[in-house]
Design a protein around this motif. Structure first.
Motif, PDB file in Angstrom:
ATOM      1  N   GLY A  38       0.814  -1.204   0.000  1.00 24.00           N
ATOM      2  CA  GLY A  38       0.000   0.000   0.000  1.00 24.00           C
ATOM      3  C   GLY A  38       0.852   1.261   0.000  1.00 24.00           C
ATOM      4  O   GLY A  38       2.062   1.232   0.256  1.00 24.00           O
ATOM      5  N   GLU A  55       6.230  -1.783 -10.725  1.00 25.69           N
ATOM      6  CA  GLU A  55       4.900  -2.364 -10.537  1.00 25.69           C
ATOM      7  C   GLU A  55       4.635  -3.271 -11.729  1.00 25.69           C
ATOM      8  O   GLU A  55       5.075  -2.991 -12.843  1.00 25.69           O
ATOM      9  CB  GLU A  55       3.818  -1.283 -10.499  1.00 25.69           C
ATOM     10  CG  GLU A  55       3.807  -0.443  -9.255  1.00 25.69           C
ATOM     11  CD  GLU A  55       3.058  -1.085  -8.091  1.00 25.69           C
ATOM     12  OE1 GLU A  55       2.348  -2.091  -8.304  1.00 25.69           O
ATOM     13  OE2 GLU A  55       3.186  -0.563  -6.976  1.00 25.69           O
ATOM     14  N   GLN A  59      -3.485  -1.454 -13.313  1.00 28.11           N
ATOM     15  CA  GLN A  59      -4.626  -1.078 -12.478  1.00 28.11           C
ATOM     16  C   GLN A  59      -4.225  -0.881 -11.017  1.00 28.11           C
ATOM     17  O   GLN A  59      -4.660   0.072 -10.366  1.00 28.11           O
ATOM     18  CB  GLN A  59      -5.724  -2.128 -12.567  1.00 28.11           C
ATOM     19  CG  GLN A  59      -7.005  -1.558 -13.114  1.00 28.11           C
ATOM     20  CD  GLN A  59      -8.043  -2.650 -13.315  1.00 28.11           C
ATOM     21  OE1 GLN A  59      -7.742  -3.747 -13.775  1.00 28.11           O
ATOM     22  NE2 GLN A  59      -9.267  -2.330 -12.965  1.00 28.11           N
ATOM     23  N   GLU A  60      -3.400  -1.759 -10.495  1.00 36.63           N
ATOM     24  CA  GLU A  60      -2.951  -1.622  -9.108  1.00 36.63           C
ATOM     25  C   GLU A  60      -2.130  -0.342  -8.940  1.00 36.63           C
ATOM     26  O   GLU A  60      -2.300   0.398  -7.970  1.00 36.63           O
ATOM     27  CB  GLU A  60      -2.110  -2.836  -8.695  1.00 36.63           C
ATOM     28  CG  GLU A  60      -1.655  -2.771  -7.254  1.00 36.63           C
ATOM     29  CD  GLU A  60      -0.795  -3.956  -6.840  1.00 36.63           C
ATOM     30  OE1 GLU A  60      -0.102  -3.822  -5.820  1.00 36.63           O
ATOM     31  OE2 GLU A  60      -0.819  -5.005  -7.512  1.00 36.63           O
ATOM     32  N   GLN A  62      -2.344   2.368 -10.679  1.00 37.90           N
ATOM     33  CA  GLN A  62      -3.216   3.540 -10.799  1.00 37.90           C
ATOM     34  C   GLN A  62      -3.852   3.905  -9.466  1.00 37.90           C
ATOM     35  O   GLN A  62      -4.152   5.067  -9.221  1.00 37.90           O
ATOM     36  CB  GLN A  62      -4.320   3.289 -11.830  1.00 37.90           C
ATOM     37  CG  GLN A  62      -3.852   3.352 -13.245  1.00 37.90           C
ATOM     38  CD  GLN A  62      -4.952   2.977 -14.219  1.00 37.90           C
ATOM     39  OE1 GLN A  62      -5.624   1.959 -14.063  1.00 37.90           O
ATOM     40  NE2 GLN A  62      -5.134   3.812 -15.228  1.00 37.90           N
ATOM     41  N   GLY A  63      -4.038   2.924  -8.607  1.00 32.02           N
ATOM     42  CA  GLY A  63      -4.685   3.172  -7.328  1.00 32.02           C
ATOM     43  C   GLY A  63      -3.796   3.822  -6.292  1.00 32.02           C
ATOM     44  O   GLY A  63      -4.296   4.339  -5.295  1.00 32.02           O
ATOM     45  N   LYS A  64      -2.484   3.809  -6.493  1.00 23.87           N
ATOM     46  CA  LYS A  64      -1.602   4.356  -5.456  1.00 23.87           C
ATOM     47  C   LYS A  64      -0.554   5.336  -5.965  1.00 23.87           C
ATOM     48  O   LYS A  64      -0.139   6.223  -5.225  1.00 23.87           O
ATOM     49  CB  LYS A  64      -0.929   3.222  -4.686  1.00 23.87           C
ATOM     50  CG  LYS A  64      -0.151   2.251  -5.522  1.00 23.87           C
ATOM     51  CD  LYS A  64       0.274   1.035  -4.693  1.00 23.87           C
ATOM     52  CE  LYS A  64       0.808  -0.067  -5.564  1.00 23.87           C
ATOM     53  NZ  LYS A  64       1.087  -1.283  -4.841  1.00 23.87           N
ATOM     54  N   TRP A  65      -0.109   5.211  -7.209  1.00 22.50           N
ATOM     55  CA  TRP A  65       1.027   6.016  -7.644  1.00 22.50           C
ATOM     56  C   TRP A  65       0.731   7.457  -8.063  1.00 22.50           C
ATOM     57  O   TRP A  65       1.593   8.321  -7.879  1.00 22.50           O
ATOM     58  CB  TRP A  65       1.808   5.270  -8.723  1.00 22.50           C
ATOM     59  CG  TRP A  65       2.706   4.277  -8.074  1.00 22.50           C
ATOM     60  CD1 TRP A  65       2.516   2.937  -7.995  1.00 22.50           C
ATOM     61  CD2 TRP A  65       3.880   4.565  -7.330  1.00 22.50           C
ATOM     62  NE1 TRP A  65       3.522   2.363  -7.257  1.00 22.50           N
ATOM     63  CE2 TRP A  65       4.380   3.345  -6.837  1.00 22.50           C
ATOM     64  CE3 TRP A  65       4.572   5.728  -7.023  1.00 22.50           C
ATOM     65  CZ2 TRP A  65       5.528   3.254  -6.066  1.00 22.50           C
ATOM     66  CZ3 TRP A  65       5.721   5.646  -6.252  1.00 22.50           C
ATOM     67  CH2 TRP A  65       6.186   4.421  -5.787  1.00 22.50           C
ATOM     68  N   GLU A  67      -0.986   9.774  -6.609  1.00 24.04           N
ATOM     69  CA  GLU A  67      -0.838  10.602  -5.415  1.00 24.04           C
ATOM     70  C   GLU A  67       0.602  10.564  -4.892  1.00 24.04           C
ATOM     71  O   GLU A  67       1.159  11.595  -4.517  1.00 24.04           O
ATOM     72  CB  GLU A  67      -1.805  10.147  -4.327  1.00 24.04           C
ATOM     73  CG  GLU A  67      -1.758  11.042  -3.106  1.00 24.04           C
ATOM     74  CD  GLU A  67      -2.772  10.656  -2.044  1.00 24.04           C
ATOM     75  OE1 GLU A  67      -2.637  11.167  -0.926  1.00 24.04           O
ATOM     76  OE2 GLU A  67      -3.688   9.856  -2.323  1.00 24.04           O
ATOM     77  N   LYS A  87      -4.507  -1.632 -21.943  1.00 20.22           N
ATOM     78  CA  LYS A  87      -3.984  -0.813 -20.841  1.00 20.22           C
ATOM     79  C   LYS A  87      -2.843   0.109 -21.296  1.00 20.22           C
ATOM     80  O   LYS A  87      -2.255   0.820 -20.491  1.00 20.22           O
ATOM     81  CB  LYS A  87      -3.449  -1.704 -19.714  1.00 20.22           C
ATOM     82  CG  LYS A  87      -4.447  -2.679 -19.157  1.00 20.22           C
ATOM     83  CD  LYS A  87      -5.365  -2.008 -18.192  1.00 20.22           C
ATOM     84  CE  LYS A  87      -6.204  -3.070 -17.501  1.00 20.22           C
ATOM     85  NZ  LYS A  87      -7.509  -2.643 -17.196  1.00 20.22           N
ATOM     86  N   ASP A  90      -3.205   3.973 -20.561  1.00 16.83           N
ATOM     87  CA  ASP A  90      -3.074   4.219 -19.123  1.00 16.83           C
ATOM     88  C   ASP A  90      -1.632   4.053 -18.669  1.00 16.83           C
ATOM     89  O   ASP A  90      -1.128   4.837 -17.869  1.00 16.83           O
ATOM     90  CB  ASP A  90      -3.967   3.258 -18.332  1.00 16.83           C
ATOM     91  CG  ASP A  90      -5.453   3.525 -18.537  1.00 16.83           C
ATOM     92  OD1 ASP A  90      -5.816   4.668 -18.889  1.00 16.83           O
ATOM     93  OD2 ASP A  90      -6.244   2.588 -18.343  1.00 16.83           O
TER      94      ASP A  90
END
Length: 130
Positions: A38, A55, A59-60, A62-65, A67, A87, A90
């Motif tokens: 996380g 990474e 998709q994973e 996109q959820g954390k990087w 920010e 993908k 993205d």
């Protein structure tokens, strides 16, 4: 073992390997694989000075990087796993390096989408047969 201790151990092992190499390289760079971790844990590693991360899932990441990159200067993010053609756009927006392009279809998709994004500086191609 804490994040700080683990990172220090990895860096010491790299230094030992470099010292024992026939041709030591000053251009060695640690790519810290952050998949499944996380943002909070990754931030601890960033706080210890690590700036290059890998990474394997768009998709994973996109959820954390987005920010993490906006809060921390000098981060370089590598896509280290296979890229799916759906993908590609993205991935080009998020990653600085795509480490493995293994199909002609992906190479074509990257070329097409690069016109819209100037973010990715490097793509590393495996042997593409077609």
């Amino acid at each position: 073992m804490s994040v700080q201790e683990n990172l220090q151990t990895v860096r010491q092992n790299i230094d030992k390997a470099k010292a024992g190499a026939l041709k030591p390289s000053d251009s060695l760079e640690l790519v810290a694989v952050s998949k499944t971790y996380g943002a909070e844990i990754i931030q601890e590693v960033i706080d210890e000075g690590q700036r290059v991360f890998g990474e394997n899932r768009v998709q994973e990441a996109q959820g954390k990087w987005p920010e993490l990159k906006s809060k921390n200067a000098g981060i370089e993010l590598h896509l280290i796993g296979p890229l799916q053609s759906n993908k590609t756009a993205d991935a080009l927006e998020l990653f600085d390096v795509i480490e493995s392009v293994d199909r002609e279809k992906i190479a074509r998709s990257i070329a097409k989408n690069l016109k819209r994004s100037a973010n990715v500086r490097n793509c590393l191609f495996r042997s593409i047969r077609g």
